[in-house]
Design a protein around this motif. Sequence first.
Motif, PDB file in Angstrom:
ATOM      1  N   GLU A 190      33.772  37.815  47.885  1.00  0.00           N
ATOM      2  CA  GLU A 190      33.837  39.196  47.394  1.00  0.00           C
ATOM      3  C   GLU A 190      33.218  40.081  48.479  1.00  0.00           C
ATOM      4  O   GLU A 190      32.077  39.835  48.885  1.00  0.00           O
ATOM      5  CB  GLU A 190      32.987  39.359  46.131  1.00  0.00           C
ATOM      6  N   ALA A 222      39.909  37.279  50.236  1.00  0.00           N
ATOM      7  CA  ALA A 222      39.014  38.290  49.676  1.00  0.00           C
ATOM      8  C   ALA A 222      39.324  38.488  48.195  1.00  0.00           C
ATOM      9  O   ALA A 222      40.470  38.790  47.842  1.00  0.00           O
ATOM     10  CB  ALA A 222      39.180  39.600  50.435  1.00  0.00           C
ATOM     11  N   GLU A 224      39.122  40.937  45.698  1.00  0.00           N
ATOM     12  CA  GLU A 224      38.914  42.389  45.549  1.00  0.00           C
ATOM     13  C   GLU A 224      39.339  42.841  44.147  1.00  0.00           C
ATOM     14  O   GLU A 224      39.789  43.973  43.947  1.00  0.00           O
ATOM     15  CB  GLU A 224      39.677  43.147  46.642  1.00  0.00           C
ATOM     16  N   THR A 227      36.442  45.255  43.601  1.00  0.00           N
ATOM     17  CA  THR A 227      36.192  46.222  44.680  1.00  0.00           C
ATOM     18  C   THR A 227      37.461  46.909  45.173  1.00  0.00           C
ATOM     19  O   THR A 227      37.377  47.924  45.868  1.00  0.00           O
ATOM     20  CB  THR A 227      35.538  45.516  45.889  1.00  0.00           C
ATOM     21  N   GLY A 228      38.625  46.341  44.827  1.00  0.00           N
ATOM     22  CA  GLY A 228      39.881  46.831  45.391  1.00  0.00           C
ATOM     23  C   GLY A 228      40.381  48.120  44.757  1.00  0.00           C
ATOM     24  O   GLY A 228      39.813  48.649  43.812  1.00  0.00           O
ATOM     25  N   LEU A 236      40.842  49.020  50.117  1.00  0.00           N
ATOM     26  CA  LEU A 236      40.217  47.701  49.982  1.00  0.00           C
ATOM     27  C   LEU A 236      38.821  47.770  50.585  1.00  0.00           C
ATOM     28  O   LEU A 236      38.628  48.423  51.617  1.00  0.00           O
ATOM     29  CB  LEU A 236      41.034  46.639  50.732  1.00  0.00           C
ATOM     30  N   ALA A 237      37.875  47.066  49.982  1.00  0.00           N
ATOM     31  CA  ALA A 237      36.509  47.079  50.527  1.00  0.00           C
ATOM     32  C   ALA A 237      36.474  46.410  51.899  1.00  0.00           C
ATOM     33  O   ALA A 237      35.642  46.744  52.737  1.00  0.00           O
ATOM     34  CB  ALA A 237      35.548  46.392  49.561  1.00  0.00           C
ATOM     35  N   CYS A 238      37.391  45.463  52.163  1.00  0.00           N
ATOM     36  CA  CYS A 238      37.472  44.808  53.484  1.00  0.00           C
ATOM     37  C   CYS A 238      37.676  45.823  54.594  1.00  0.00           C
ATOM     38  O   CYS A 238      37.291  45.598  55.736  1.00  0.00           O
ATOM     39  CB  CYS A 238      38.663  43.842  53.526  1.00  0.00           C
TER      40      CYS A 238
END
Length: 404
Positions: A190, A222, A224, A227-228, A236-238
Amino acid sequence: MNKTIELEDKYCAHNYHPLPVVLVRGEGVHVWDDAGNKYLDMMSAYSAVSHGHAHPKLVQALTEQAGKLAICSRAFHSEKLGAFLKRLCAMTGMDMALPMNTGAEAVETALKAARKWAYKVKGVATDKAEIIACTGNFHGRTIAIVAMSSEAQYKDGFGPFPGGMKLVPYGDADALEKAITPNTAAFLVEPIQGEAGIVVPPAGFLKKAVEICKRHNVLLIADEIQTGLGRTGKLLACQHEGVQPDGLILGKALGGGLLPVSAFLARKDVMDVFHPGDHGSTFGGNPLAAAVGLEALQVLEDEKLAERSAELGAHLMERLHGLKSPLIKSLRGKGLFVGIEIDPKLARAREVCERLMAQGILSKETHETVVRLAPPLVITREQIDWAVERIAAVLKDMALKAAS
Ligand code: PXG
């Protein structure tokens, strides 16, 4: 006890401990209880309601599709599935998607994809594939998923568990590299740990992790789900670290706050390991889900929800920092995904949530010490200010109580 709560208490399994409020209606950032009280929803069903409750465009997409064709199973093609997944892939930079319903199902899908990719593409010997996850993770509640959990309660009474899972400390890229063997299929992570209490890893962790994974031919997947789709201020948090994962898991907000819609997305060489019959779900990618999911992505772009989250999240964080309450041990998060860590020596997060509820704000504690603030991304600056004033009053009152 309220009659409705009594009924639920008698007939519904006690696998949750809800706050004592019965919600009957939702619109935008607000919900109403059975006595007509109005609340600001600062929880959004764990980010599932990022678009706000009953978004008119999403309700329209849902009802139009429901009146036309709701469910037909993947035994047949349906009108909007291709368009929905094309849009999802284009927005996230992935090649293909496998639609499911809940988050846990999409995580399970990712685990199956990673294992099969390890055997069929990477060349790992039969039944030797390993998945590395992180301490403090939360990926759902199936047996394979809780097998990866470092939380004793999630596993207690549910063994035996499948093997092939390893844990490394969250945020520790060196530990990840040490844990990788020639049998490692994937690293599941995550970008910010939600259930662990909105835990943000050290800057650069994801970037290092993706480089390590590339070097060892390991998939970085990931999760997400929470978080996505704009929650942390980027789609996206990435993307906060410019990382493009090999596999991506989305859920929650993908259903526009109306339906459970999830998906596992990946590069073509990963997704191509699936053949007809290998995996599936009766409801995954159903016409209703595709119509709502497609519209949810449209609304996300039209209303610039990720940008709103970045701007308003920064404002919320700044206001919370200004409170200077002795009860606040730390403030964590990105965008409108914020955790207030309460000093357990002075107060319990549950009590903060109960008192906030009495002030017209719904939130939920996580891990007894963190109050989660993750409102619908359609919230306004004024509504945030309104909430912060009430949070300030509750914390002030509780600090006085703790001092006496
Ligand atoms: N991954 C992440 C990062 C999550 O936060 C899941 C997977 C599982 O999604 P589903 O749709 O299967 O719940 C989550 C879920 C709860 C609860 O009520 C769930 C989550 C957060 C807080 C509470 O069980 N996140």
